[in-house]
Design a protein around this motif. Structure first.
Motif, PDB file in Angstrom:
ATOM      1  N   LEU A 161      12.283  -8.597  -7.432  1.00  0.00           N
ATOM      2  CA  LEU A 161      13.180  -8.638  -6.091  1.00  0.00           C
ATOM      3  C   LEU A 161      14.618  -8.977  -6.385  1.00  0.00           C
ATOM      4  O   LEU A 161      15.480  -8.705  -5.905  1.00  0.00           O
ATOM      5  CB  LEU A 161      12.437  -9.287  -5.036  1.00  0.00           C
ATOM      6  N   ARG A 162      14.777 -10.160  -7.052  1.00  0.00           N
ATOM      7  CA  ARG A 162      16.032 -10.720  -7.433  1.00  0.00           C
ATOM      8  C   ARG A 162      16.940  -9.749  -8.123  1.00  0.00           C
ATOM      9  O   ARG A 162      18.097  -9.880  -7.828  1.00  0.00           O
ATOM     10  CB  ARG A 162      15.957 -11.934  -8.045  1.00  0.00           C
ATOM     11  N   TYR A 163      16.344  -8.987  -8.948  1.00  0.00           N
ATOM     12  CA  TYR A 163      17.222  -8.016  -9.459  1.00  0.00           C
ATOM     13  C   TYR A 163      17.455  -6.696  -8.826  1.00  0.00           C
ATOM     14  O   TYR A 163      18.163  -5.742  -9.258  1.00  0.00           O
ATOM     15  CB  TYR A 163      16.645  -7.672 -11.082  1.00  0.00           C
ATOM     16  N   GLY A 164      16.732  -6.499  -7.613  1.00  0.00           N
ATOM     17  CA  GLY A 164      16.791  -5.325  -6.807  1.00  0.00           C
ATOM     18  C   GLY A 164      16.078  -4.263  -7.442  1.00  0.00           C
ATOM     19  O   GLY A 164      16.530  -3.182  -7.305  1.00  0.00           O
ATOM     20  N   LEU A 165      15.029  -4.487  -8.301  1.00  0.00           N
ATOM     21  CA  LEU A 165      14.326  -3.310  -8.875  1.00  0.00           C
ATOM     22  C   LEU A 165      13.009  -3.049  -8.195  1.00  0.00           C
ATOM     23  O   LEU A 165      12.082  -2.256  -8.854  1.00  0.00           O
ATOM     24  CB  LEU A 165      14.153  -3.753 -10.267  1.00  0.00           C
ATOM     25  N   SER A 166      12.662  -3.204  -6.953  1.00  0.00           N
ATOM     26  CA  SER A 166      11.321  -3.207  -6.535  1.00  0.00           C
ATOM     27  C   SER A 166      11.059  -1.780  -6.273  1.00  0.00           C
ATOM     28  O   SER A 166       9.851  -1.422  -6.165  1.00  0.00           O
ATOM     29  CB  SER A 166      11.372  -3.813  -4.841  1.00  0.00           C
ATOM     30  N   GLY A 167      11.924  -0.908  -6.246  1.00  0.00           N
ATOM     31  CA  GLY A 167      11.890   0.690  -6.061  1.00  0.00           C
ATOM     32  C   GLY A 167      11.403   1.529  -7.371  1.00  0.00           C
ATOM     33  O   GLY A 167      11.147   2.459  -7.579  1.00  0.00           O
ATOM     34  N   GLN A 168      11.736   0.580  -8.497  1.00  0.00           N
ATOM     35  CA  GLN A 168      11.550   1.037  -9.895  1.00  0.00           C
ATOM     36  C   GLN A 168       9.990   1.925 -10.065  1.00  0.00           C
ATOM     37  O   GLN A 168       9.027   1.184  -9.518  1.00  0.00           O
ATOM     38  CB  GLN A 168      11.760   0.123 -10.721  1.00  0.00           C
ATOM     39  N   ARG A 169      10.001   2.780 -10.509  1.00  0.00           N
ATOM     40  CA  ARG A 169       8.602   3.468 -10.838  1.00  0.00           C
ATOM     41  C   ARG A 169       7.722   2.236 -11.657  1.00  0.00           C
ATOM     42  O   ARG A 169       6.594   2.330 -11.249  1.00  0.00           O
ATOM     43  CB  ARG A 169       8.821   4.607 -11.769  1.00  0.00           C
ATOM     44  N   SER A 170       8.161   1.844 -12.630  1.00  0.00           N
ATOM     45  CA  SER A 170       7.283   0.923 -13.433  1.00  0.00           C
ATOM     46  C   SER A 170       6.916  -0.247 -12.546  1.00  0.00           C
ATOM     47  O   SER A 170       5.880  -0.858 -12.685  1.00  0.00           O
ATOM     48  CB  SER A 170       8.084   0.323 -14.711  1.00  0.00           C
ATOM     49  N   VAL A 171       7.846  -0.769 -11.513  1.00  0.00           N
ATOM     50  CA  VAL A 171       7.238  -1.705 -10.950  1.00  0.00           C
ATOM     51  C   VAL A 171       6.157  -1.490  -9.929  1.00  0.00           C
ATOM     52  O   VAL A 171       5.181  -1.906  -9.504  1.00  0.00           O
ATOM     53  CB  VAL A 171       8.548  -2.249 -10.106  1.00  0.00           C
ATOM     54  N   THR A 172       6.350  -0.264  -9.454  1.00  0.00           N
ATOM     55  CA  THR A 172       5.538   0.243  -8.261  1.00  0.00           C
ATOM     56  C   THR A 172       4.095   0.615  -9.013  1.00  0.00           C
ATOM     57  O   THR A 172       3.081   0.218  -8.395  1.00  0.00           O
ATOM     58  CB  THR A 172       5.969   1.914  -7.866  1.00  0.00           C
ATOM     59  N   ILE A 173       4.151   1.042 -10.070  1.00  0.00           N
ATOM     60  CA  ILE A 173       2.580   1.320 -10.728  1.00  0.00           C
ATOM     61  C   ILE A 173       2.018  -0.235 -11.109  1.00  0.00           C
ATOM     62  O   ILE A 173       0.700  -0.208 -10.950  1.00  0.00           O
ATOM     63  CB  ILE A 173       3.143   1.919 -12.373  1.00  0.00           C
ATOM     64  N   MET A 216       0.848  -1.226   0.002  1.00  0.00           N
ATOM     65  CA  MET A 216       0.013   0.100  -0.062  1.00  0.00           C
ATOM     66  C   MET A 216       0.723   1.310   0.041  1.00  0.00           C
ATOM     67  O   MET A 216       0.527   2.325  -0.429  1.00  0.00           O
ATOM     68  CB  MET A 216      -0.953  -0.024   1.395  1.00  0.00           C
ATOM     69  N   GLY A 217       2.062   1.117   0.616  1.00  0.00           N
ATOM     70  CA  GLY A 217       3.116   2.298   0.621  1.00  0.00           C
ATOM     71  C   GLY A 217       3.309   2.867  -1.057  1.00  0.00           C
ATOM     72  O   GLY A 217       3.159   3.968  -1.140  1.00  0.00           O
ATOM     73  N   ASN A 218       3.634   1.699  -1.863  1.00  0.00           N
ATOM     74  CA  ASN A 218       4.034   1.912  -3.192  1.00  0.00           C
ATOM     75  C   ASN A 218       2.775   2.662  -3.898  1.00  0.00           C
ATOM     76  O   ASN A 218       2.715   3.608  -4.829  1.00  0.00           O
ATOM     77  CB  ASN A 218       4.320   0.634  -3.802  1.00  0.00           C
ATOM     78  N   PHE A 219       1.564   2.150  -3.543  1.00  0.00           N
ATOM     79  CA  PHE A 219       0.134   2.341  -4.136  1.00  0.00           C
ATOM     80  C   PHE A 219       0.084   3.791  -3.748  1.00  0.00           C
ATOM     81  O   PHE A 219      -0.219   4.758  -4.688  1.00  0.00           O
ATOM     82  CB  PHE A 219      -0.809   1.691  -3.626  1.00  0.00           C
ATOM     83  N   SER A 256      17.242  -5.557 -18.855  1.00  0.00           N
ATOM     84  CA  SER A 256      17.546  -4.519 -19.884  1.00  0.00           C
ATOM     85  C   SER A 256      17.604  -3.287 -18.970  1.00  0.00           C
ATOM     86  O   SER A 256      18.238  -2.272 -19.148  1.00  0.00           O
ATOM     87  CB  SER A 256      16.222  -4.312 -20.575  1.00  0.00           C
ATOM     88  N   ILE A 257      16.745  -3.081 -17.836  1.00  0.00           N
ATOM     89  CA  ILE A 257      16.879  -2.070 -16.835  1.00  0.00           C
ATOM     90  C   ILE A 257      18.051  -1.873 -16.104  1.00  0.00           C
ATOM     91  O   ILE A 257      18.831  -0.997 -16.010  1.00  0.00           O
ATOM     92  CB  ILE A 257      15.664  -2.114 -15.904  1.00  0.00           C
ATOM     93  N   VAL A 258      18.550  -3.300 -15.759  1.00  0.00           N
ATOM     94  CA  VAL A 258      19.937  -3.264 -14.880  1.00  0.00           C
ATOM     95  C   VAL A 258      21.072  -2.809 -15.976  1.00  0.00           C
ATOM     96  O   VAL A 258      21.814  -2.078 -15.480  1.00  0.00           O
ATOM     97  CB  VAL A 258      19.976  -4.654 -14.450  1.00  0.00           C
TER      98      VAL A 258
END
Length: 713
Positions: free
Chosen positions: A143-155, A84-87, A395-397
């Motif tokens: 999570l494995r790539y450490g991208l949980s904070g990326q804007r696209s993931v949050t959306i 919910m925080g990301n939301f 690709s993001i990494v």
């Protein structure tokens, strides 16, 4: 042969439960080897044992009850696992994509269901709502790539709450239509009822939860309380003529903040759900599937093809619209698309409800073709989502082009050395001493894990003597050592638990030989460790004393610089070379070599280094010619599903055994992002085998062909 059909289907409650437990136990293991999502494996198991399969189990009342509980459990966990925080952080983008990801599949699905499949209005609406929902089965990859904070993931994650809520609302309304008589004021009354139940769950349930959790900290009591609230919310929805799924999902959302994702309560909820209730539901869905229809005509295949096409295309259109509206990059669109096109939880809920609803003429709202097609849809979209998300994450990494950094002040170094063989224990602890940071002056952790069996007392005593000996060895170098002799029924779990208790940063583990004398470079113990831990693991086999080593040869895979543990293993090897006063020679791609050279020049200018280009990892066996007996050959590898992983690494154990037998070896698994290996969801795999059934079959075919060639040559 006796006629077994006279004993089927099984009617004994004891045997029924035994068969179900066998399915829950072995289906994930088999599916892990076949690389098929476990959620699909459970459904396929239900098909096999159901009335339309081998008729082993009857779809009786007990199956219906457990399946109903499992369905509510899925909705509860879906609500509890929402971030919910990301939301809230990206509420505008998230809300926009959530609405787009619902409206586009609904509109496209309804039009095609009416025009292509020739379904009625209600059937088209309910089937279209299945396309709108999605399940985040690929989130562990993020999570494995450490991208949980990326804007696209949050959306994408936040949009899941919106799409699932709207889908369940449509599902509840359709179900309500068939449960009550529609009159002039039906819709107004229905709206008022829904609003009242929403208000009760949203505004009354949280204070009740706060009151209970403040006064009762017993895990069992809290677990029962959450389940009671879940079924109360579902019952309130059913009381007004709606589907209870929406109530269970809403309870999960409102209790989200009171059940932290890392709390014992959440662990208990997930454990019970994954161990019993959710598998029961998935098997019960499979038992309703009539597999004979797949071979009786093109109806099911046609419906499945349309469903797959609409689901994949509509989610892509929604992701494209979100990208264009907010000016996002193409790779962000691909990440959003990958996370939001898997159909699982809410899709199964929708098809189950629609299958049980009857039209006035006696036909089902969603017929057998749709039910069978849904199973195919789930399989295809889950696999497609996993591959798409994996590609987008890489690709993001690579686009960010930011290699990880490390500083001595922020180093969390605490080296753990599990040991069991006195012959190699001193070498392992000496290696740890040479790799430790002298400036931090932190101690080491020596661990001995013994089986909890009849020989426990004797093994404990031998372990204590080994720990005393290791403490003396370390004291010669003025290094403190924490020791522990641990009892466990599983050696791997014992090491994992100790690793977390000591808050260790990495593991140095010995390579042990099997009973037939062949080296088990990547045995079951090491494989379980690097699959279950995201931290650095170093496997060591040193034939000669460490102080006699003259050179360290290091094979580095391409893109290793993008792994979060890149500088950790480089720093450890540099310290080892400095203490041994030996040369280091690196083999790898020029891009990686330049970063290594820069680091060594800045941090360890006194270490003599050489850099040899290695264009492709297939050249690894050729390095054996230059490895002398007094050299240490280090292979930096990677866990499957990471940036630097490559298919050639699957043959590493065979290559080491064939070309580097009798050499001093070290294999390094660097740090990885996240704790995806410890995640437990009903959609994600619960077990993972490094070698798939396809690998085993391929090897068997190759051996058979070689055998026949020798016979006829």
């Amino acid at each position: 042969m006796p006629n077994l059909t006279q004993y089927l289907p099984i009617t004994s409650p004891t045997m029924t439960f035994f068969v179900m437990l066998c399915i829950i136990l072995f289906a994930p293991i088999v599916m892990g080897k076949l690389r098929i999502p476990h959620i699909v494996g459970m459904v396929l198991a239900g098909v096999a044992v159901g009335p339309h399969g081998f008729n082993i189990l009857a779809n009786d009342r007990s199956m219906v009850i457990f399946g109903h509980v499992g369905l509510f459990y899925i909705m509860l966990l879906a609500g509890l696992e929402m971030n919910m925080g990301n939301f809230r952080k990206n509420r505008v983008r998230t809300f926009t994509h959530g609405i787009m990801a619902f409206i586009v599949p609904m509109a496209m699905g309804f039009a095609i269901n009416k025009s292509v499949l020739n379904y009625g209005f209600i059937t088209s609406v309910l089937l279209a709502s299945m396309y709108a929902s999605h399940t985040l089965i690929a989130y562990p990859t993020v999570l494995r790539y450490g991208l949980s904070g990326q804007r696209s993931v949050t959306i994408a994650v936040g949009a899941t709450a919106i799409t699932d809520t709207l889908t369940l609302l449509v599902l509840a309304i359709v179900g309500g239509i068939f449960k009550g008589e529609i009159t002039g004021g039906y819709w107004l009354l229905l709206f008022l009822k829904i609003a009242a139940v929403f208000a009760v769950i949203i505004y009354l349930f949280p204070p009740v939860a706060r009151y209970f959790f403040r006064r009762y900290d017993d895990n069992v009591a809290q677990f029962i309380f959450v389940l009671a609230m879940t079924f109360l919310g579902a019952a309130l929805m059913e009381l007004i003529g709606m589907e209870g799924l929406l109530g269970a999902f809403l309870v999960g959302l409102v209790l989200n903040r009171y059940v932290p994702s890392v709390s014992p309560l959440m662990n208990n909820l997930e454990f019970v759900g994954n161990a019993l209730f959710i598998p029961y539901f998935l098997v019960s869905v499979g038992m309703m599937v009539n597999v004979n229809l797949l071979f009786s005509g093109l109806g099911t295949l046609q419906v499945a093809a349309v469903m797959i096409a609409v689901a994949l295309v509509s989610k892509w259109v929604a992701s494209l619209a979100t990208q264009k509206i907010f000016g996002m990059k193409a790779v962000e669109r691909e990440m959003i698309y990958g996370l939001s096109n898997a159909q699982a939880g809410a899709t199964l809920a929708a098809v189950l409800v629609g299958y049980n609803l009857l039209l006035p003429n006696g036909d089902r709202v969603l017929n057998d073709d749709v039910l069978n097609g849904t199973i195919i849809l789930i399989l295809v979209t889950c696999v497609f989502s996993s591959f798409t998300t994996e590609r987008a994450a890489k690709s993001i990494v690579l686009r960010n082009r930011t290699a990880p950094t490390t500083t001595e002040e922020g180093d969390d170094e605490k080296i753990m050395v599990p040991m069991r063989d006195p012959a190699t224990a001193e070498t392992l602890i000496s290696m740890a001493v040479m790799m430790r940071n002298k400036k931090l002056n932190r101690g080491l952790v020596a661990l001995n894990v013994v089986y909890d069996d009849n020989n426990r007392l004797g093994n404990q005593e031998r372990g204590r003597r080994l720990m005393e000996r290791i403490t003396k060895v370390a004291s010669y170098s003025d290094v403190r050592v924490q020791t522990q002799v641990r009892i466990a029924t599983n050696i791997t779990n014992g090491i994992k638990h100790a690793f977390k208790e000591f808050n260790a940063s990495e593991i140095i583990l010995g390579m042990y030989s099997s009973l037939n004398g062949t080296p088990k470079y990547l045995g079951e113990l090491a494989q379980s460790l690097y699959n279950g831990l995201s931290r650095q693991i170093m496997l060591l086999k040193c034939i000669q004393p460490l102080n006699t080593l003259r050179r360290i040869e290091v094979a580095v895979p391409s893109k290793a610089e993008f792994e979060p543990g890149f500088y950790r293993w480089l720093e450890r090897l540099a310290r080892l070379a400095s203490n041994l006063e030996c040369r280091m020679q690196f083999h790898g791609r020029n891009e990686t070599m330049s970063l290594i050279a820069e680091y060594m020049q800045n941090r360890h200018p006194g270490v003599r280094t050489q850099y040899t280009p290695m264009a492709h990892w297939n050249e690894l066996p050729q390095l054996s010619a230059g490895i002398a007996d007094d050299h240490l050959f280090v292979v930096v590898t990677a866990r499957k599903g990471t940036v630097s992983y490559k298919a050639a690494l699957e043959h590493l154990p065979e290559e080491l055994a064939q070309h580097f037998s009798g050499k001093n070896l070290m294999i390094i698994y660097p740090d990885q992002h996240g704790v995806a290996g410890n995640m437990m969801t009903y959609a994600a795999p619960q077990t993972h085998d490094e070698r798939s059934a396809y690998d085993v079959l391929k090897e068997w075919l190759e051996r058979t062909l070689r055998k026949y060639k020798k016979q006829f040559s």
